[in-house]
Design a protein around this motif. Structure first.
Motif, PDB file in Angstrom:
ATOM      1  N   GLY A  54       0.833  -1.251   0.010  1.00 58.01           N
ATOM      2  CA  GLY A  54      -0.113  -0.029  -0.012  1.00 58.01           C
ATOM      3  C   GLY A  54       0.857   1.296  -0.084  1.00 58.01           C
ATOM      4  O   GLY A  54       1.954   1.252  -0.255  1.00 58.01           O
ATOM      5  N   PRO A  55       0.215   2.231   0.369  1.00 59.84           N
ATOM      6  CA  PRO A  55      -1.071   2.578   1.109  1.00 59.84           C
ATOM      7  C   PRO A  55      -2.188   2.601  -0.150  1.00 59.84           C
ATOM      8  O   PRO A  55      -1.794   2.622  -1.241  1.00 59.84           O
ATOM      9  CB  PRO A  55      -1.305   3.906   1.697  1.00 59.84           C
ATOM     10  CG  PRO A  55      -0.137   4.407   0.738  1.00 59.84           C
ATOM     11  CD  PRO A  55       0.970   3.708   0.513  1.00 59.84           C
ATOM     12  N   PHE A  56      -3.448   2.375   0.427  1.00 54.97           N
ATOM     13  CA  PHE A  56      -4.619   2.458  -0.565  1.00 54.97           C
ATOM     14  C   PHE A  56      -5.610   3.393  -0.133  1.00 54.97           C
ATOM     15  O   PHE A  56      -5.387   4.070   1.051  1.00 54.97           O
ATOM     16  CB  PHE A  56      -5.492   1.000  -0.445  1.00 54.97           C
ATOM     17  CG  PHE A  56      -4.592  -0.158  -0.982  1.00 54.97           C
ATOM     18  CD1 PHE A  56      -4.440  -0.656  -2.017  1.00 54.97           C
ATOM     19  CD2 PHE A  56      -3.661  -0.785   0.020  1.00 54.97           C
ATOM     20  CE1 PHE A  56      -3.617  -1.893  -2.272  1.00 54.97           C
ATOM     21  CE2 PHE A  56      -3.076  -1.946  -0.144  1.00 54.97           C
ATOM     22  CZ  PHE A  56      -2.970  -2.328  -1.300  1.00 54.97           C
ATOM     23  N   ASP A  57      -6.546   3.977  -0.974  1.00 56.04           N
ATOM     24  CA  ASP A  57      -7.572   4.835  -0.418  1.00 56.04           C
ATOM     25  C   ASP A  57      -8.534   4.193   0.318  1.00 56.04           C
ATOM     26  O   ASP A  57      -8.842   4.364   1.331  1.00 56.04           O
ATOM     27  CB  ASP A  57      -7.919   5.698  -1.753  1.00 56.04           C
ATOM     28  CG  ASP A  57      -6.725   6.624  -2.030  1.00 56.04           C
ATOM     29  OD1 ASP A  57      -5.921   7.142  -1.350  1.00 56.04           O
ATOM     30  OD2 ASP A  57      -6.621   6.914  -3.378  1.00 56.04           O
ATOM     31  N   ALA A  58      -9.511   3.600  -0.788  1.00 57.52           N
ATOM     32  CA  ALA A  58     -11.003   3.175  -0.063  1.00 57.52           C
ATOM     33  C   ALA A  58     -10.814   1.763  -0.098  1.00 57.52           C
ATOM     34  O   ALA A  58     -10.467   0.949  -1.118  1.00 57.52           O
ATOM     35  CB  ALA A  58     -12.037   3.306  -1.153  1.00 57.52           C
ATOM     36  N   GLY A  59     -11.070   0.965   1.100  1.00 62.08           N
ATOM     37  CA  GLY A  59     -11.145  -0.328   1.276  1.00 62.08           C
ATOM     38  C   GLY A  59     -12.649  -1.028   1.656  1.00 62.08           C
ATOM     39  O   GLY A  59     -13.227  -0.213   2.426  1.00 62.08           O
ATOM     40  N   LEU A  60     -12.722  -2.392   1.212  1.00 63.52           N
ATOM     41  CA  LEU A  60     -14.066  -2.998   1.437  1.00 63.52           C
ATOM     42  C   LEU A  60     -13.582  -4.284   1.922  1.00 63.52           C
ATOM     43  O   LEU A  60     -12.831  -5.141   1.564  1.00 63.52           O
ATOM     44  CB  LEU A  60     -14.853  -3.096   0.124  1.00 63.52           C
ATOM     45  CG  LEU A  60     -16.067  -3.943   0.029  1.00 63.52           C
ATOM     46  CD1 LEU A  60     -17.080  -3.328   1.100  1.00 63.52           C
ATOM     47  CD2 LEU A  60     -16.529  -4.398  -1.305  1.00 63.52           C
ATOM     48  N   ASP A  61     -14.293  -4.752   3.168  1.00 72.02           N
ATOM     49  CA  ASP A  61     -14.209  -6.057   3.668  1.00 72.02           C
ATOM     50  C   ASP A  61     -15.221  -6.799   3.307  1.00 72.02           C
ATOM     51  O   ASP A  61     -16.455  -6.511   3.655  1.00 72.02           O
ATOM     52  CB  ASP A  61     -13.928  -6.130   5.131  1.00 72.02           C
ATOM     53  CG  ASP A  61     -13.695  -7.186   5.688  1.00 72.02           C
ATOM     54  OD1 ASP A  61     -13.902  -8.264   5.065  1.00 72.02           O
ATOM     55  OD2 ASP A  61     -13.451  -7.260   7.116  1.00 72.02           O
TER      56      ASP A  61
END
Length: 241
Positions: A54-61
């Motif tokens: 990463g880093p990443f912006d938006a994440g989904l579990d």
């Protein structure tokens, strides 16, 4: 599992004779005290690997359950984190958790086979959810993940090497799956929870056919098998930019 904090044998029997959704609604208050919850060691190892990527912006579990994996996303995402699950009971427990430091967290009740999102995520993770989908449903599930990722987005999840045939672990998984198949042949609604239904090669093939470029990263925290192969890997499936 039968500790004072965990579900009783009777509670597990009631859950097993329910639908998947209803069963997890019932189990939710005690889910974190069962072996079904992803161990912290796995979450920590995946978090370490994703921080290097990463880093990443938006994440989904995806199939977030009680939110045990939300902290992993909060540690690598800068803008926002979302958990999605179809069990209202599991989401209720997740919302009661003390939120991790980092970006804002929200929870959405939805079926992973019909995700209600635009392509708004840079990272999707999932922990231990594939056993709740029949093999024929997996390509559609991966297509749903692709539909919510931005170009260049990543779908990441851990895969643990299966136990050796004939070992105690292999016999236990085989026995569990056999019991579930007999249960589903005799009782409705079905309860889809098969630990041996989704095979490593099939997962990689389905990801490639869905348009992902797949990379495998050993999780060194779990060591290697006698043949030198990793005991656990992080699958990182990326979309083209």
């Amino acid at each position: 599992m039968f500790s004072p904090e965990g579900p009783s044998l009777r509670e597990l029997a009631v859950q097993a004779l329910s639908s998947v959704e209803r069963g997890y609604d019932l189990l939710a208050p005690k889910f974190d005290h069962t072996p079904f919850r992803t161990p912290d060691a796995v979450l920590d190892a995946v978090g370490s690997a994703l921080r290097r990527m990463g880093p990443f912006d938006a994440g989904l579990d995806l199939c977030c359950g009680t939110g045990a994996g939300i902290g992993v996303l909060a540690g690598v995402c800068r803008e926002r984190v979302t958990g999605v699950d179809f069990s209202a009971g599991m989401l209720d427990v997740a919302r009661q958790r003390v939120g991790p430091a980092g970006p804002p967290v929200s929870y959405v009740r939805a079926d992973a086979r019909a995700l209600p999102f635009a392509p708004a995520f840079d990272l999707v993770v999932s922990f231990g959810a594939f056993g709740h989908f029949l093999p024929r449903e997996v390509p559609g599930l991966f297509a749903q993940v692709r539909s919510v990722l931005r170009p260049g987005g990543c779908f990441a999840f851990p895969l643990v090497a299966p136990p050796r045939p004939g070992s105690l672990g292999h016999c236990m998984l085989l026995g569990f799956d056999t019991v579930m198949r007999v249960r589903n042949a005799l009782w409705r609604p079905p309860f889809v929870m098969y630990y041996r239904a989704v095979r490593f090669g099939d997962v990689l093939r389905a990801l490639a056919e869905t348009g992902f470029r797949v990379e495998l990263y050993p999780l060194p925290e779990f060591g290697r098998r006698r043949d030198g192969s990793p005991r656990a890997r992080l699958v990182a499936a990326r979309l083209p930019e």
